[in-house]
Design an enzyme around this catalytic site. Structure first.
Site, short mmCIF file in Angstrom:
data_model
loop_
_atom_site.label_atom_id
_atom_site.label_comp_id
_atom_site.label_asym_id
_atom_site.label_seq_id
_atom_site.Cartn_x
_atom_site.Cartn_y
_atom_site.Cartn_z
N PHE A 167 -20.24 -22.15 25.35
CA PHE A 167 -19.98 -21.11 24.20
C PHE A 167 -21.45 -20.69 24.41
O PHE A 167 -22.07 -20.55 23.84
CB PHE A 167 -19.78 -22.37 22.68
CG PHE A 167 -18.77 -23.08 22.99
CD1 PHE A 167 -17.04 -22.15 22.37
CD2 PHE A 167 -18.51 -23.92 23.24
CE1 PHE A 167 -16.15 -23.58 22.01
CE2 PHE A 167 -18.18 -24.68 23.04
CZ PHE A 167 -17.09 -24.80 22.66
N ASP A 168 -20.77 -19.01 23.89
CA ASP A 168 -21.79 -17.94 23.30
C ASP A 168 -21.91 -18.12 21.86
O ASP A 168 -21.41 -18.54 21.47
CB ASP A 168 -21.09 -16.17 23.37
CG ASP A 168 -22.05 -15.26 22.57
OD1 ASP A 168 -23.60 -15.48 22.68
OD2 ASP A 168 -21.90 -14.50 21.66
N LYS A 169 -22.68 -17.96 21.22
CA LYS A 169 -23.27 -18.22 20.05
C LYS A 169 -22.98 -17.20 18.73
O LYS A 169 -21.64 -17.55 17.91
CB LYS A 169 -25.05 -18.16 19.26
CG LYS A 169 -24.82 -19.03 18.09
CD LYS A 169 -26.47 -19.34 17.71
CE LYS A 169 -27.41 -17.95 17.10
NZ LYS A 169 -26.96 -17.82 16.08
#
Length: 627
Positions: A310-312
């Site tokens: 996941f990107d944040k």
């Protein structure tokens, strides 16, 4: 002539059934064998016409199709004067084709419903300031439109005036109306349930979210998975093999009827239709529930994913960060904050917007010689002063002194889960800001649901500092967390996991996520992300609803399982029929064709169960209502 006969196939099926009934009435009601034989011969000749045409068309492109097998079998039955079986087999094949098309239309109903939802007209403001009804194709970006209660939103746009509640089910799958007011974003194809609003057109035609959804679903339904391509290749060789087997049986047994029966029993109809109908039904379910699956291959790959990266910002978090803490180290802060605001005004980064919002009204200066430092920040000349705005790495590159007091502040800000924005003027640190984003509502529960669906590793990769990333990972129960990641670092980490044999999905929303979205086995874009992120992804979560991710994974798993079930049913039926032919006396051509057509309907109805798939409890359990 051929086209006309094929267009009348349903009518021919009805005539064939009528003639068969008439024939049996002549035999058992009137005791007249002439009426019986004549009716069945006519039924056979009429019924075989569209099948023979399809067989001829297949042979023209050097394909031995199911129609070829049936045509040969029926002609053989006529030659040995087995009119009863020739007529019934022809009718069953035509009737099975009719039912197959009817039920397949239902599995494609999602795209049909989407198309019907597309708005056709709009109330557009003319030069005189009045609103007139125009075709939706005549609306351009920047036009002002009026939408009244009960009307469809014709374009993607922004509310200028008015308030109302909009049903966004066509976009998000949720029927609960969403409140809209000045500045709110609205989407084409959604319905204004109450109120009156004026909107400015931002995206029109195929560029709207709704237009892209329709295009993606159409492309996905027309695509083929590896399983489908294998079955196409299999059928290419399997069907001629059945024909050869029939010839061999005839040569060794001199029993024409047995050879013809082999041809009928060997028809792979259910095998050919089973996988495509599962894929179409799964893609249709996704479209109805705010999940766009870009093709059949995606279903197979996504169902096997064991690691999700996941990107944040904008993915696990809302993407609307705010300044939570700040520390000043200089004296004339009003001037410094003016410089900072002047630089940040040049950027559309979420952190820049947070800084500007926190500073508020100020005096702006001209900005010259702007230099964007990849993964670091911005350096610019403001009012003749050199201003650097960015992270610790940028400060070190600029040789800005970070004394012990500053180091302690940095550590404390990081521990509190902040992203750090430092500002230096002429090489001297002036401002430290700690910016925090809010976790998306419901994300923690959905991540647990992903684990229940078999995902072993949940990993966050972010350009933020390690402290911020660790805080988010701890709160959400993620497996691993990596900070200070540039786009190339994310891609490298992804490739490393793939080299270890993991099947990796990447979830992101920004331009910097595009390389990872393209490299991943499955790239998943949040629907409100950038166009390039959506373009390079395999799955799009409409409206950035994180719960769609769990629905998407669950859906692909049950769809993949459904495909295997259909393949098992199709192969099993053929084996059982051939075994019955070899080891029993009751199997004949008519029974074989009847069982074949029933098996086709079984795999279709099995696939149609996917249209009603949903998770039993979205917040607690990710189990499916379809097995």
């Amino acid at each position: 002539m051929q086209r006309a006969i094929l267009d009348m196939k349903n009518l021919i099926t009805l005539i064939s059934a009528t003639l068969i009934i008439l024939g049996f009435y002549g035999r058992f009601g009137l005791g007249n064998m002439f009426v019986f034989d004549l009716s069945l011969i006519i039924a056979t000749v009429i019924g075989i016409a569209p099948i023979a045409i399809q067989a001829y068309q297949a042979l023209k492109v050097k394909v031995i199709s199911i129609d070829v097998l049936v045509t040969i079998a029926v002609i053989g039955a006529l030659l040995i004067q087995n009119y009863e079986e020739s007529a019934i087999v022809t009718f069953l094949f035509l009737f099975g084709s009719y039912l197959e098309q009817r039920t397949l239309k239902r599995t494609r109903s999602a795209i049909k419903e989407l198309t019907e939802m597309a708005p056709e007209s709009a109330l557009k403001q003319n030069a005189a300031g009045e609103f007139e009804e125009v075709d939706v194709d005549d609306v351009d970006e920047g036009d002002v439109l009026l939408v009244k209660t009960g009307a469809k939103i014709p374009v993607d746009g922004t509310v200028l005036t008015g308030e109302g509640h909009i049903n966004e089910a066509s976009i998000t799958g949720e029927s609960v109306p969403v409140s809209k007011m000045n500045g709110s974003e609205v989407f084409a194809g959604t319905i204004l349930e109450n109120g009156t609003i004026q909107i400015k057109a931002d995206r029109v035609g195929e560029d709207t979210t709704f237009g892209q959804i329709i295009e993606l679903v159409e492309e996905a339904q027309d695509s083929k998975s590896e399983a489908e391509r294998f079955i196409d290749r299999f059928s290419k060789y399997y069907t001629p093999a059945v024909l050869v087997l029939g010839v061999i049986v005839w040569l060794f047994t001199n029993n024409v009827e047995l050879a013809i029966t082999v041809l009928v029993l060997g028809c792979p109809g259910a095998l050919v239709i089973g996988v495509p109908v599962s894929n179409v039904a799964g893609i249709g379910n996704g479209a109805r529930n705010g999940v766009l699956l870009k093709g059949s291959e995606v279903i197979n790959d996504f169902s096997k994913v064991d690691t999700i990266l996941f990107d944040k910002t904008g993915t696990l978090t809302i993407g609307n960060p705010e300044v939570a803490e700040k520390k000043f180290y200089g004296d004339d802060m009003d001037e410094v904050l003016g410089y900072l605001a002047s630089v940040e005004r040049e950027s559309d980064h979420p952190l820049a917007k947070a800084v500007l919002q926190d500073i508020g009204p100020t005096t702006f200066s001209d900005v010259d010689e702007t230099e964007v430092v990849k993964g670091g920040g911005i350096i610019a000349k403001v009012a003749g002063r050199r201003v650097a705005v960015g992270n610790v790495a940028l400060m070190e590159k600029e040789n800005v002194e970070l004394n012990e007091t500053v180091r302690k502040d940095l550590k404390r800000f990081e521990k509190n889960g902040n992203s750090l924005v430092l500002t230096a003027v002429d090489g001297v640190l002036q401002v430290l800001m700690g910016i925090r984003d809010q976790i998306r509502p419901g994300v923690k529960a959905e991540l647990q649901n992903l684990k229940k669906l078999g995902v072993k590793n949940l990993v966050v990769l972010s350009g933020d500092n390690q402290g911020t990333v660790d805080a988010v990972a701890s709160e959400l129960g993620l497996t691993e967390a990596y900070g200070h990641m540039l786009p190339e670092d994310k891609s490298a980490h992804l490739e490393k996991l793939q080299s270890e044999g993991q099947i990796v999905a990447f979830v992101g929303d920004g331009v910097n996520d595009s390389p990872s979205l393209a490299l991943a086995d499955i790239g998943i874009a949040m629907g409100t992300g950038t166009d390039v992120a959506i373009e390079t992804s395999d799955v799009v979560l409409v409206n950035s609803d994180f719960s769609r991710l769990t629905h998407a994974l669950g859906l692909t798993k049950v769809t993949a399982r459904n495909m295997k079930q259909n393949i098992t049913i199709a192969v099993g039926v053929v084996l059982i029929l051939l075994a019955a032919l070899l080891f029993s006396n009751w199997m004949n051509m008519t029974i074989g064709m009847l069982v074949h057509e029933l098996s086709i309907l079984v795999v279709i109805f099995n696939a149609m169960r996917l249209m009603i798939y949903r998770r039993r409890n979205r917040n607690v359990n990710a189990n499916a209502t379809v097995g």
